[in-house]
Design an enzyme around this catalytic site. Structure first.
Site, PDB file in Angstrom:
ATOM      1  N   ARG A 128       0.855  -1.200   0.000  1.00 26.44           N
ATOM      2  CA  ARG A 128       0.000   0.000   0.000  1.00 26.44           C
ATOM      3  C   ARG A 128       0.880   1.234   0.000  1.00 26.44           C
ATOM      4  NH1 ARG A 128      -5.886  -1.310   2.194  1.00 26.44           N
ATOM      5  NH2 ARG A 128      -6.398  -2.074   0.147  1.00 26.44           N
ATOM      6  N   GLN A 133      -0.786   2.312  -6.156  1.00 19.66           N
ATOM      7  CA  GLN A 133      -2.238   2.531  -6.120  1.00 19.66           C
ATOM      8  C   GLN A 133      -2.909   2.121  -7.434  1.00 19.66           C
ATOM      9  OE1 GLN A 133      -2.867   6.562  -4.824  1.00 19.66           O
ATOM     10  NE2 GLN A 133      -2.965   5.978  -2.682  1.00 19.66           N
ATOM     11  N   ASP A 136      -3.659  -1.654  -7.440  1.00 15.72           N
ATOM     12  CA  ASP A 136      -4.239  -2.185  -6.210  1.00 15.72           C
ATOM     13  C   ASP A 136      -5.626  -2.768  -6.460  1.00 15.72           C
ATOM     14  OD1 ASP A 136      -5.252  -2.675  -3.720  1.00 15.72           O
ATOM     15  OD2 ASP A 136      -4.619  -0.775  -2.849  1.00 15.72           O
ATOM     16  N   SER A 139      -8.394  -2.507  -3.619  1.00 13.37           N
ATOM     17  CA  SER A 139      -9.103  -1.224  -3.553  1.00 13.37           C
ATOM     18  C   SER A 139     -10.136  -1.123  -4.670  1.00 13.37           C
ATOM     19  CB  SER A 139      -8.126  -0.052  -3.687  1.00 13.37           C
ATOM     20  OG  SER A 139      -7.355   0.052  -2.527  1.00 13.37           O
ATOM     21  N   TYR A 235      -3.658  -0.475   7.690  1.00  9.29           N
ATOM     22  CA  TYR A 235      -4.709  -1.433   8.028  1.00  9.29           C
ATOM     23  C   TYR A 235      -5.002  -1.380   9.530  1.00  9.29           C
ATOM     24  CZ  TYR A 235      -4.224  -3.895   3.537  1.00  9.29           C
ATOM     25  OH  TYR A 235      -4.212  -4.244   2.216  1.00  9.29           O
TER      26      TYR A 235
HETATM   27  P1  NAD Z   1      -9.881  -3.535   5.149  1.00  8.35           P
HETATM   28  O1  NAD Z   1     -10.755  -4.109   4.069  1.00  8.35           O
HETATM   29  O2  NAD Z   1      -8.750  -4.336   5.662  1.00  8.35           O
HETATM   30  O3  NAD Z   1     -10.846  -3.187   6.404  1.00  8.35           O
HETATM   31  C1  NAD Z   1     -12.021  -2.428   6.244  1.00  8.35           C
HETATM   32  C2  NAD Z   1     -12.175  -1.482   7.400  1.00  8.35           C
HETATM   33  O4  NAD Z   1     -12.534  -2.191   8.584  1.00  8.35           O
HETATM   34  C3  NAD Z   1     -10.906  -0.683   7.750  1.00  8.35           C
HETATM   35  O5  NAD Z   1     -11.179   0.697   7.605  1.00  8.35           O
HETATM   36  C4  NAD Z   1     -10.629  -1.075   9.192  1.00  8.35           C
HETATM   37  O6  NAD Z   1     -10.113  -0.013   9.956  1.00  8.35           O
HETATM   38  C5  NAD Z   1     -12.009  -1.480   9.694  1.00  8.35           C
HETATM   39  N1  NAD Z   1     -12.037  -2.308  10.906  1.00  8.35           N
HETATM   40  C6  NAD Z   1     -11.246  -3.346  11.246  1.00  8.35           C
HETATM   41  N2  NAD Z   1     -11.585  -3.833  12.461  1.00  8.35           N
HETATM   42  C7  NAD Z   1     -12.629  -3.082  12.897  1.00  8.35           C
HETATM   43  C8  NAD Z   1     -13.447  -3.101  14.073  1.00  8.35           C
HETATM   44  N3  NAD Z   1     -13.225  -3.970  15.062  1.00  8.35           N
HETATM   45  N4  NAD Z   1     -14.426  -2.166  14.176  1.00  8.35           N
HETATM   46  C9  NAD Z   1     -14.634  -1.263  13.185  1.00  8.35           C
HETATM   47  N5  NAD Z   1     -13.925  -1.204  12.066  1.00  8.35           N
HETATM   48  C10 NAD Z   1     -12.924  -2.104  11.907  1.00  8.35           C
HETATM   49  O7  NAD Z   1      -9.320  -2.109   4.756  1.00  8.35           O
HETATM   50  P2  NAD Z   1      -9.179  -1.397   3.353  1.00  8.35           P
HETATM   51  O8  NAD Z   1     -10.492  -0.892   2.918  1.00  8.35           O
HETATM   52  O9  NAD Z   1      -8.508  -2.313   2.427  1.00  8.35           O
HETATM   53  O10 NAD Z   1      -8.231  -0.135   3.671  1.00  8.35           O
HETATM   54  C11 NAD Z   1      -7.577   0.117   4.885  1.00  8.35           C
HETATM   55  C12 NAD Z   1      -6.791   1.422   4.772  1.00  8.35           C
HETATM   56  O11 NAD Z   1      -5.772   1.363   3.772  1.00  8.35           O
HETATM   57  C13 NAD Z   1      -7.609   2.638   4.413  1.00  8.35           C
HETATM   58  O12 NAD Z   1      -7.169   3.707   5.222  1.00  8.35           O
HETATM   59  C14 NAD Z   1      -7.251   2.953   3.009  1.00  8.35           C
HETATM   60  O13 NAD Z   1      -7.408   4.321   2.689  1.00  8.35           O
HETATM   61  C15 NAD Z   1      -5.814   2.553   2.975  1.00  8.35           C
HETATM   62  N6  NAD Z   1      -5.388   2.235   1.587  1.00  8.35           N
HETATM   63  C16 NAD Z   1      -4.192   2.715   1.128  1.00  8.35           C
HETATM   64  C17 NAD Z   1      -3.781   2.425  -0.172  1.00  8.35           C
HETATM   65  C18 NAD Z   1      -2.489   2.936  -0.722  1.00  8.35           C
HETATM   66  O14 NAD Z   1      -1.900   3.813  -0.139  1.00  8.35           O
HETATM   67  N7  NAD Z   1      -2.010   2.383  -1.841  1.00  8.35           N
HETATM   68  C19 NAD Z   1      -4.573   1.609  -0.981  1.00  8.35           C
HETATM   69  C20 NAD Z   1      -5.787   1.119  -0.457  1.00  8.35           C
HETATM   70  C21 NAD Z   1      -6.180   1.437   0.834  1.00  8.35           C
END
Ligand code: NAD
Length: 405
Positions: A128, A133, A136, A139, A235
């Site tokens: 990430r 991006q 990805d 995403s 994450y």
């Molecule tokens: P994910 O699918 O792993 O999880 C989904 C969401 O569930 C997350 O926001 C997590 O905080 C939340 N979660 C986990 N346990 C929880 C709980 N007990 N109660 C409530 N919520 C809970 O996550 P994702 O959608 O793949 O993305 C996670 C992060 O990574 C985001 O901030 C996203 O912006 C970032 N991201 C960065 C890049 C990059 O920089 N290339 C790419 C994709 C995502």
């Protein structure tokens, strides 16, 4: 170099790994693009569309695998446990396979692929970082799932989403709660807002408050110390049992008030946290809807059954596990763009260049030279570390992805 696209064999899968519009990007690089007949049909792309964009149609899967230096797939073995096994006998040593293989959920499948001496890249392990991006796939697919989850909820809800003031009286806007505001959750918030719902959202990572509010939703704050809940990769980390219980109790009051609850909470490589208990469901009003996007990893709701609609006390609980496939055309377009960008990054002067100094290549490489390549995966499988540490991803990197840090 021959790049082949094969028909997806996972039951119900409608996506395809390459869309016709992106074939010229590969043919211009001097590569032949071979497409197994019918590969794009379920996503709305005909064989003629591929031919018109410079690809060649091959009659069957055997022919595609036989000629391919690189095979592009949406779901390889691991992410396609039964039907995917059929491809094992078609693989040649040194043949490159790129797709999703659920390496953290099914590490044994990676071992099987490695035994065939294929070179396999699992796109789920994309780091990430900003540069990655555009490659990805998690995403991209989460964006589609978040949108579609809202449509499924709207379809099952016995109410409309927007507030309407009509000659026949006023209809109150639906109340939507989104739990987990990662990529899917944020898209669900935006989509529910566009349909006119009143939306609130909760995430264990407090940093998302601003993102939730910028989409016009209210951030739900619980009395729970989750300050250090984010790992270095962005994450969420796993909470303690006590924290989860506390969270369930506090969320139950909010869940009881909503018409729709969309849950997306996930910890990479771990079972999904249980956030909505059976008691919590029974406090909801009949007619309410839960869409549990964590169904594939055990679900965020105690009553979720994967790919079923459970009705309990009048509340419908949906557990879709492959929602992106239900918007196959746009899902394929996004997936293909990610994949082509990855493939171009994997080549130099038209030839494959597996440069393990590139973290995008190193982190996603899971099988080569007959070995499982990723040190974290080797650890999960009880295998000794590889003797060439300089070419292996550092263990702490995968630890971030498994939420272990
Ligand atoms: P994910 O699918 O792993 O999880 C989904 C969401 O569930 C997350 O926001 C997590 O905080 C939340 N979660 C986990 N346990 C929880 C709980 N007990 N109660 C409530 N919520 C809970 O996550 P994702 O959608 O793949 O993305 C996670 C992060 O990574 C985001 O901030 C996203 O912006 C970032 N991201 C960065 C890049 C990059 O920089 N290339 C790419 C994709 C995502």
């Amino acid at each position: 170099m021959n790049v082949a696209v094969v028909r997806e064999t996972y039951p119900g899968e409608r996506r395809v790994a390459l869309v016709p519009a992106l074939a010229p990007q590969l043919t211009k690089a001097g590569w032949r693009v071979l497409v197994e007949a019918g590969s794009g049909a379920a996503a709305g792309f005909s064989d003629a569309d591929y031919q018109a964009s410079g690809a060649e149609i091959v009659p069957d899967r055997n022919a595609a695998f036989q000629q391919a230096d690189v095979v592009l797939q949406v779901r390889c073995l691991g992410a396609n446990l039964q039907a995917g096994r059929g491809d094992l006998d078609l693989l040649r040593p040194e043949q490159v396979v790129i797709g999703m293989c659920d390496p953290l959920g099914q590490p044994e499948a990676i071992r099987e692929l490695a035994e065939r001496k294929a070179i396999v890249f699992a796109l789920e392990l994309m780091p990430r970082i900003t540069r990655a991006q555009s490659m990805d796939v998690l995403s991209s697919m989460a964006t589609i799932s978040g949108y579609k989850a809202v449509l499924q909820a709207a379809d099952h809800l016995p109410k409309m989403f927007p507030m309407l003031m009509t000659a026949a009286g006023t209809l109150v806007a639906a109340k939507v709660l989104v739990i987990g505001a990662g990529v899917a959750g944020l898209q669900a918030i935006a989509s529910a807002r566009r349909l006119g719902a009143v939306v609130q959202a909760y995430d264990v990572r407090p940093v998302v408050k601003e993102q939730i509010e910028s989409l016009g939703a209210k951030f739900v704050e619980l009395d729970l110390d989750t300050g250090d809940s984010e790992d270095k990769g962005g994450y969420a980390k796993q909470l303690s049992d006590e924290q989860i219980q506390n969270q369930q109790q506090q969320l139950a009051d909010i869940v009881a008030q909503c018409d729709v609850c969309i849950t997306t909470a996930a910890i990479p490589g771990k079972p999904a946290p249980l956030l909505v208990t059976a008691d919590g469901v029974r406090r909801m009003r009949p007619g309410s809807v839960i869409v549990d996007l964590a169904a594939e990893r055990g679900g965020n709701c105690e009553l979720t059954k994967p790919d079923e609609v459970v009705v309990d006390n009048g509340v419908s609980i949906l557990g879709p596990t492959n929602l992106a496939s239900e918007v196959p055309q746009h899902a394929s377009q996004m997936y293909a763009k990610n994949l082509v960008t990855f493939l171009v990054n994997l080549t130099k002067d038209g030839q494959l260049d597996i440069d393990l100094n590139d973290e995008v290549i190193r982190d996603t490489l899971v099988a080569k030279d007959g070995q499982v390549q990723n040190e974290g995966l080797r650890e999960m499988l009880g295998l000794e570390p590889l003797v060439l540490p300089s070419t292996s991803p550092p263990i702490d990197h995968l630890a971030q992805k498994t939420g272990a840090s």
